[in-house]
Design a protein around this motif. Structure first.
Motif, PDB file in Angstrom:
ATOM      1  N   LYS A   8      -6.539   3.145   1.090  1.00 42.53           N
ATOM      2  CA  LYS A   8      -6.640   2.726  -0.307  1.00 42.53           C
ATOM      3  C   LYS A   8      -5.488   1.777  -0.657  1.00 42.53           C
ATOM      4  O   LYS A   8      -5.699   0.737  -1.282  1.00 42.53           O
ATOM      5  CB  LYS A   8      -6.630   3.941  -1.223  1.00 42.53           C
ATOM      6  N   TYR A   9      -4.287   2.090  -0.237  1.00 37.35           N
ATOM      7  CA  TYR A   9      -3.135   1.228  -0.512  1.00 37.35           C
ATOM      8  C   TYR A   9      -3.299  -0.115   0.191  1.00 37.35           C
ATOM      9  O   TYR A   9      -2.996  -1.158  -0.360  1.00 37.35           O
ATOM     10  CB  TYR A   9      -1.833   1.904  -0.074  1.00 37.35           C
ATOM     11  N   GLN A  12      -5.347  -2.426  -1.786  1.00 40.61           N
ATOM     12  CA  GLN A  12      -4.677  -2.898  -2.987  1.00 40.61           C
ATOM     13  C   GLN A  12      -3.728  -4.047  -2.687  1.00 40.61           C
ATOM     14  O   GLN A  12      -3.390  -4.802  -3.588  1.00 40.61           O
ATOM     15  CB  GLN A  12      -3.932  -1.752  -3.663  1.00 40.61           C
ATOM     16  N   THR A  13      -3.295  -4.184  -1.460  1.00 41.82           N
ATOM     17  CA  THR A  13      -2.379  -5.265  -1.112  1.00 41.82           C
ATOM     18  C   THR A  13      -3.117  -6.482  -0.560  1.00 41.82           C
ATOM     19  O   THR A  13      -2.498  -7.493  -0.276  1.00 41.82           O
ATOM     20  CB  THR A  13      -1.337  -4.789  -0.076  1.00 41.82           C
TER      21      THR A  13
END
Length: 115
Positions: A8-9, A12-13
């Protein structure tokens, strides 16, 4: 951090790129270019050019695919090509009559190679 949150992270990047799969072929959003179902696997198609570009930026970009009910077979073909190039992919089923509207994409897109 468990694997779910790492993934998920990671998204986001990264910057998303969008396509829409319908019965007769995908539409590349940002350029609104249509790729016929017969052109999907062709090496000089608009779709292939996009995927080559994205594979070179796979650490910064991922693909989001909007899938119409009649576009599942097209989506399967697109997903196969995307996975061969190790590009991260997400998808969202959308209703047949729903109008896909994307907000203006980040300024990075102005540096995007025209497809």
């Amino acid at each position: 951090m468990d694997e779910h949150w790492q993934k998920k992270y990671q998204y986001q990047t990264k910057t998303p790129r969008y396509i829409e799969c319908q019965k007769d072929g995908p539409i590349i959003h940002s350029s609104q270019k249509f790729v016929s179902k017969q052109e999907i696997g062709i090496s000089n198609s608009v779709l292939e050019k996009l995927l080559v570009e994205m594979s070179e930026r796979r650490d910064r970009e991922y693909l989001i695919v909007a899938v119409r009910p009649d576009g599942i077979d097209v989506f399967k073909e697109v997903r196969r090509l995307v996975e061969q190039k190790n590009i991260d992919i997400g998808f969202e089923p959308i209703d047949e009559g729903w109008r896909l509207k994307l907000k203006d994409l980040p300024s990075r897109m102005s540096n995007e190679t025209p497809i």
